[in-house]
Scaffold this active site. Structure first.
Site, PDB file in Angstrom:
ATOM      1  N   LYS A 107     -15.690  -5.391  -1.435  1.00  0.00           N
ATOM      2  CA  LYS A 107     -16.011  -4.581  -0.246  1.00  0.00           C
ATOM      3  C   LYS A 107     -15.707  -3.141  -0.634  1.00  0.00           C
ATOM      4  O   LYS A 107     -14.579  -2.777  -0.913  1.00  0.00           O
ATOM      5  CB  LYS A 107     -15.150  -5.013   0.939  1.00  0.00           C
ATOM      6  CG  LYS A 107     -15.758  -4.753   2.307  1.00  0.00           C
ATOM      7  CD  LYS A 107     -15.892  -3.296   2.699  1.00  0.00           C
ATOM      8  CE  LYS A 107     -14.603  -2.714   3.222  1.00  0.00           C
ATOM      9  NZ  LYS A 107     -14.726  -1.252   3.491  1.00  0.00           N
ATOM     10  N   GLU A 156     -15.937   2.981   2.767  1.00  0.00           N
ATOM     11  CA  GLU A 156     -16.968   3.608   3.601  1.00  0.00           C
ATOM     12  C   GLU A 156     -17.461   4.920   2.979  1.00  0.00           C
ATOM     13  O   GLU A 156     -18.646   5.244   3.032  1.00  0.00           O
ATOM     14  CB  GLU A 156     -16.414   3.929   4.998  1.00  0.00           C
ATOM     15  CG  GLU A 156     -16.027   2.727   5.836  1.00  0.00           C
ATOM     16  CD  GLU A 156     -14.597   2.264   5.595  1.00  0.00           C
ATOM     17  OE1 GLU A 156     -14.165   2.169   4.425  1.00  0.00           O
ATOM     18  OE2 GLU A 156     -13.911   1.967   6.589  1.00  0.00           O
ATOM     19  N   SER A 162      -4.216   1.954   1.497  1.00  0.00           N
ATOM     20  CA  SER A 162      -3.020   2.473   2.172  1.00  0.00           C
ATOM     21  C   SER A 162      -2.017   1.347   2.462  1.00  0.00           C
ATOM     22  O   SER A 162      -2.376   0.164   2.505  1.00  0.00           O
ATOM     23  CB  SER A 162      -3.430   3.136   3.485  1.00  0.00           C
ATOM     24  OG  SER A 162      -4.011   2.174   4.344  1.00  0.00           O
ATOM     25  N   VAL A 163      -0.784   1.754   2.713  1.00  0.00           N
ATOM     26  CA  VAL A 163       0.272   0.782   3.016  1.00  0.00           C
ATOM     27  C   VAL A 163      -0.056   0.032   4.303  1.00  0.00           C
ATOM     28  O   VAL A 163       0.087  -1.199   4.379  1.00  0.00           O
ATOM     29  CB  VAL A 163       1.638   1.494   3.144  1.00  0.00           C
ATOM     30  CG1 VAL A 163       2.721   0.507   3.559  1.00  0.00           C
ATOM     31  CG2 VAL A 163       2.011   2.165   1.835  1.00  0.00           C
ATOM     32  N   THR A 217      -2.980  -0.646   5.737  1.00  0.00           N
ATOM     33  CA  THR A 217      -4.026  -1.647   5.540  1.00  0.00           C
ATOM     34  C   THR A 217      -3.518  -2.773   4.641  1.00  0.00           C
ATOM     35  O   THR A 217      -3.850  -3.945   4.857  1.00  0.00           O
ATOM     36  CB  THR A 217      -5.292  -0.989   4.956  1.00  0.00           C
ATOM     37  OG1 THR A 217      -5.680   0.073   5.831  1.00  0.00           O
ATOM     38  CG2 THR A 217      -6.434  -1.971   4.854  1.00  0.00           C
ATOM     39  N   LEU A 268      -2.383 -18.600   3.498  1.00  0.00           N
ATOM     40  CA  LEU A 268      -1.522 -18.935   2.350  1.00  0.00           C
ATOM     41  C   LEU A 268      -2.247 -18.745   1.015  1.00  0.00           C
ATOM     42  O   LEU A 268      -2.232 -19.616   0.154  1.00  0.00           O
ATOM     43  CB  LEU A 268      -0.991 -20.365   2.469  1.00  0.00           C
ATOM     44  CG  LEU A 268       0.048 -20.557   3.564  1.00  0.00           C
ATOM     45  CD1 LEU A 268       0.412 -22.022   3.709  1.00  0.00           C
ATOM     46  CD2 LEU A 268       1.302 -19.740   3.266  1.00  0.00           C
ATOM     47  N   GLU A 306      -2.146  -2.769  -4.431  1.00  0.00           N
ATOM     48  CA  GLU A 306      -1.795  -1.498  -5.082  1.00  0.00           C
ATOM     49  C   GLU A 306      -1.860  -0.457  -3.984  1.00  0.00           C
ATOM     50  O   GLU A 306      -2.942  -0.116  -3.511  1.00  0.00           O
ATOM     51  CB  GLU A 306      -2.777  -1.224  -6.229  1.00  0.00           C
ATOM     52  CG  GLU A 306      -2.166  -0.367  -7.312  1.00  0.00           C
ATOM     53  CD  GLU A 306      -2.440   1.103  -7.103  1.00  0.00           C
ATOM     54  OE1 GLU A 306      -1.596   1.755  -6.418  1.00  0.00           O
ATOM     55  OE2 GLU A 306      -3.453   1.602  -7.596  1.00  0.00           O
ATOM     56  N   GLY A 339       0.421   2.936  -1.815  1.00  0.00           N
ATOM     57  CA  GLY A 339       0.630   4.381  -2.001  1.00  0.00           C
ATOM     58  C   GLY A 339       1.723   4.737  -2.986  1.00  0.00           C
ATOM     59  O   GLY A 339       2.303   3.878  -3.645  1.00  0.00           O
ATOM     60  N   CYS A 350      -2.856   7.975  -5.936  1.00  0.00           N
ATOM     61  CA  CYS A 350      -1.610   7.329  -5.493  1.00  0.00           C
ATOM     62  C   CYS A 350      -0.466   7.640  -6.449  1.00  0.00           C
ATOM     63  O   CYS A 350       0.689   7.455  -6.095  1.00  0.00           O
ATOM     64  CB  CYS A 350      -1.810   5.841  -5.301  1.00  0.00           C
ATOM     65  SG  CYS A 350      -2.858   5.086  -6.511  1.00  0.00           S
ATOM     66  N   GLU A 367       3.158  10.011   1.986  1.00  0.00           N
ATOM     67  CA  GLU A 367       2.059  10.271   1.061  1.00  0.00           C
ATOM     68  C   GLU A 367       1.005  11.138   1.764  1.00  0.00           C
ATOM     69  O   GLU A 367       0.564  10.819   2.860  1.00  0.00           O
ATOM     70  CB  GLU A 367       1.424   8.943   0.619  1.00  0.00           C
ATOM     71  CG  GLU A 367       0.337   9.153  -0.415  1.00  0.00           C
ATOM     72  CD  GLU A 367      -0.207   7.845  -0.977  1.00  0.00           C
ATOM     73  OE1 GLU A 367      -0.447   6.920  -0.186  1.00  0.00           O
ATOM     74  OE2 GLU A 367      -0.391   7.768  -2.201  1.00  0.00           O
ATOM     75  N   LYS A 402       8.801  -1.513  -4.377  1.00  0.00           N
ATOM     76  CA  LYS A 402       9.033  -1.085  -2.988  1.00  0.00           C
ATOM     77  C   LYS A 402       7.711  -1.147  -2.208  1.00  0.00           C
ATOM     78  O   LYS A 402       6.906  -2.055  -2.431  1.00  0.00           O
ATOM     79  CB  LYS A 402       9.660   0.303  -2.964  1.00  0.00           C
ATOM     80  CG  LYS A 402      11.042   0.341  -3.673  1.00  0.00           C
ATOM     81  CD  LYS A 402      11.425   1.741  -3.972  1.00  0.00           C
ATOM     82  CE  LYS A 402      12.726   2.264  -3.665  1.00  0.00           C
ATOM     83  NZ  LYS A 402      12.950   3.651  -3.989  1.00  0.00           N
ATOM     84  N   GLY A 433       3.547  -1.626  -3.601  1.00  0.00           N
ATOM     85  CA  GLY A 433       2.644  -2.748  -3.848  1.00  0.00           C
ATOM     86  C   GLY A 433       3.293  -4.001  -4.374  1.00  0.00           C
ATOM     87  O   GLY A 433       4.512  -4.107  -4.513  1.00  0.00           O
TER      88      GLY A 433
HETATM   89  P1  ADP Z   1      -7.959   5.118   3.722  1.00  0.00           P
HETATM   90  O1  ADP Z   1      -7.154   5.388   4.950  1.00  0.00           O
HETATM   91  O2  ADP Z   1      -7.720   6.058   2.634  1.00  0.00           O
HETATM   92  O3  ADP Z   1      -9.425   4.917   3.982  1.00  0.00           O
HETATM   93  P2  ADP Z   1      -7.553   2.288   3.690  1.00  0.00           P
HETATM   94  O4  ADP Z   1      -6.408   1.512   3.180  1.00  0.00           O
HETATM   95  O5  ADP Z   1      -7.785   2.258   5.170  1.00  0.00           O
HETATM   96  O6  ADP Z   1      -7.382   3.757   3.148  1.00  0.00           O
HETATM   97  O7  ADP Z   1      -8.901   1.831   2.988  1.00  0.00           O
HETATM   98  C1  ADP Z   1      -8.986   1.193   1.750  1.00  0.00           C
HETATM   99  C2  ADP Z   1     -10.007   0.076   1.856  1.00  0.00           C
HETATM  100  O8  ADP Z   1      -9.544  -0.885   2.803  1.00  0.00           O
HETATM  101  C3  ADP Z   1     -11.381   0.517   2.359  1.00  0.00           C
HETATM  102  O9  ADP Z   1     -12.377  -0.208   1.671  1.00  0.00           O
HETATM  103  C4  ADP Z   1     -11.344   0.119   3.822  1.00  0.00           C
HETATM  104  O10 ADP Z   1     -12.615  -0.097   4.386  1.00  0.00           O
HETATM  105  C5  ADP Z   1     -10.556  -1.170   3.752  1.00  0.00           C
HETATM  106  N1  ADP Z   1      -9.946  -1.566   5.021  1.00  0.00           N
HETATM  107  C6  ADP Z   1      -9.476  -0.777   6.015  1.00  0.00           C
HETATM  108  N2  ADP Z   1      -8.996  -1.513   7.042  1.00  0.00           N
HETATM  109  C7  ADP Z   1      -9.173  -2.820   6.693  1.00  0.00           C
HETATM  110  C8  ADP Z   1      -8.886  -4.082   7.346  1.00  0.00           C
HETATM  111  N3  ADP Z   1      -8.320  -4.146   8.546  1.00  0.00           N
HETATM  112  N4  ADP Z   1      -9.190  -5.208   6.668  1.00  0.00           N
HETATM  113  C9  ADP Z   1      -9.749  -5.180   5.451  1.00  0.00           C
HETATM  114  N5  ADP Z   1     -10.053  -4.029   4.802  1.00  0.00           N
HETATM  115  C10 ADP Z   1      -9.773  -2.867   5.406  1.00  0.00           C
END
Ligand code: ADP
Length: 495
Positions: free
Chosen positions: A186, A189, A239-240, A242, A254, A260, A262, A295, A397, A467, A470
């Site tokens: 995936k 965006e 991000s942490v 997400t 499970l 990986e 921040g 990061c 971060e 920590k 990741g």
């Molecule tokens: P940023 O804030 O820099 O966009 P994210 O951690 O939100 O960092 O995004 C990293 C990736 O995780 C992107 O591909 C984003 O679409 C995806 N993502 C964001 N939210 C979710 C979620 N709830 N479930 C799965 N993937 C997600």
């Protein structure tokens, strides 16, 4: 198949509204798309497919269908195919570099072309490791033959961010594929096109369904992907927050996750350090060429007090000499921030820093003057002085071109300051004292520690944080074995 084109605008258009599922480019089931803009002008360059659960179902089904035959392919032959992917990508470096600069705003010479080259190299590296998927024999009992074997996990979901999309995707899919898994990626965006072009190119080599790629937003496309019953492993960079959401969803099923996340990487500069080397290291470590969107950015530079003034002057001079401007121009050193949202985050931290009593914001480089970039997401890099560990800028971060110089008076204080963080991704120390260097390597709480240098991620070297930075490692043989296979133990009574 889309013909190789060096015009990134044409390529972004040609890839618009498409995903790659079961060997073919296709629109999302819903037909919905969203605009993608060039960060240097905010001009719309194309539309990304707004994938959702229906596309996830198709992609995972394709990956699942393809997996048994892929797993039965001789490991070295899978490796050879992945190595051939590396060769093919190397032949397309220029086009991938241009497309990446267009969608991310990263400067082509200092960032995108380098990234496209490393993308190819990661495939080449993992392609050579097919024969390393070995088990062990265990001398448990003379009457038994006991051995372990490495088996693929199944369908792997990879969710990637926008800052280094090509490289971070490669670090996930190349080892996953060599290990006999099939993959659904995936994309982020903000950067859907470069990775989609990679997926399309690799269909020349990989069987259909082995590598699928969908786009769309996090909750709408990433959420259903992680939750899908046939996805047996998730590997994520982002991000942490997400990472926590993904980790919870994986825990529900499970299944294993690699995260990986921040960083807030400290750089300790001892008074006995080679100043020129350390200053050059701060420039690369802070990823000024990528507007600090890394990061591992050296966003906390801890300098022994007597050296502070000279260090600041030298660092400012170096960053001042860097040219900010058109990401697609060879003369440019520094490109843009990725998105208006990210620029808003950077500005929020700049405001907090400037409002801190006693703080000074040293602004570097110069904004581009070309009127074409009047709307562009440029921001001048800033070195803060006068901030301490109580500042949000020290603890959180930023993911932007904002660093700080924090003085210290003793080595122990430096180590303590460096470790005063929830993050633990990377750390460096700059010193000519061998004992200090070795001691710091033991005491720094980070997954990737360097002395007197600041290399970026290298295929072959395990990379990953401790920590909240990741779980698990990437980029190495061990990473492939530990994160993309499971180990089966077989016990045979021989007499
Ligand atoms: P940023 O804030 O820099 O966009 P994210 O951690 O939100 O960092 O995004 C990293 C990736 O995780 C992107 O591909 C984003 O679409 C995806 N993502 C964001 N939210 C979710 C979620 N709830 N479930 C799965 N993937 C997600």
């Amino acid at each position: 198949m889309i013909q190789p084109v060096l015009d990134p605008y044409a390529l972004a258009k040609a890839l618009s509204g498409l995903q790659l599922i079961d060997g073919a480019l296709r629109p999302p089931a819903s037909g919905r798309t969203f605009d993608v803009a060039h960060p240097a002008t905010l001009a719309v360059i194309g539309q990304a497919a707004d994938g959702d659960a229906a596309d996830v179902d198709l992609a995972v089904a394709a990956a699942r269908r393809a997996q048994p035959a892929w797993a039965k392919t001789r490991a070295r032959d899978r490796g050879k195919l992945v190595a051939r992917c590396g060769e093919l990508l190397m032949a397309h470096v220029e086009e991938l570099a241009r497309l990446t600069s267009l969608e991310t705003g990263k400067a082509i010479r200092t960032e995108s072309r380098v990234e496209a080259g490393v993308l190819a190299d990661v495939f080449t590296f993992f392609g050579g490791l097919g024969s390393e998927l070995k088990g062990e024999t265990i001398p448990f009992h003379p009457d038994q033959l006991i051995f372990t074997q490495r088996e693929p996990i199944g369908v792997v979901a990879a969710i990637i961010p926008w800052n280094v999309p090509l490289l971070l995707m490669a670090l996930k899919i190349a080892p996953a594929l060599v290990a006999g898994n099939t993959v659904v990626v995936k994309s982020a965006e903000e950067a859907p096109f470069g990775v989609l072009r990679v997926a399309e190119l690799l269909q020349q080599i990989l069987p259909p369904g082995v590598f699928n790629l969908i786009s769309g937003d996090g909750p709408g496309a990433g959420g259903p992907l992680v939750a899908h019953k046939d996805v047996k492993k998730v590997t994520f960079t982002g991000s942490v927050e997400t990472g926590r959401i993904i980790s919870r969803a994986a825990a529900e099923k499970l299944i294993p996750v690699t995260l990986e996340l921040g960083g807030k990487s400290p750089m300790i500069v001892m008074g006995d350090a080679d100043l020129d080397l350390a200053v050059a290291g701060a420039v690369t470590g802070m990823r000024f060429t990528r507007q600090g969107q890394s990061c591992t950015a050296a966003s906390r530079i801890l300098v022994e007090r007597p050296l502070v003034e000279r260090f600041v002057t030298a660092l400012k001079a170096k960053v001042d000499a860097m040219v900010m401007g058109d990401p697609l121009d060879e003369r440019t050193d520094i490109g843009t921030i990725i998105s208006p949202r990210q620029l808003g985050t950077v500005r929020k931290y700049l405001t907090i820093g400037r409002a801190t009593p006693g703080a000074e914001a040293v602004e570097c480089s110069a904004m581009p003057t070309d009127p074409r970039f009047a709307e562009g997401l440029f921001v001048r890099p800033v070195i803060f002085l006068g901030l301490d560990r109580s500042s949000a800028l020290f603890q959180e971060e930023i993911f932007g071109p904002v660093t700080m110089i924090v003085p210290f008076d003793s080595y122990d204080e430096a180590i303590e300051l460096a470790n005063d963080s929830d993050f633990g991704l990377a750390a460096t120390i700059w010193t000519t004292n061998l004992h200090r260097a070795l001691d710091a390597a033991q005491r720094l709480e980070a997954g990737f520690v360097q002395v007197n240098q600041n290399l970026v991620v290298q295929p072959q070297l395990s990379y990953g944080g401790v920590k909240t930075s990741g779980l698990g490692k990437e980029a190495s043989l061990e990473a492939m074995l530990e994160h993309f296979t499971h180990k089966k133990t077989v016990l045979i009574r021989v007499r």
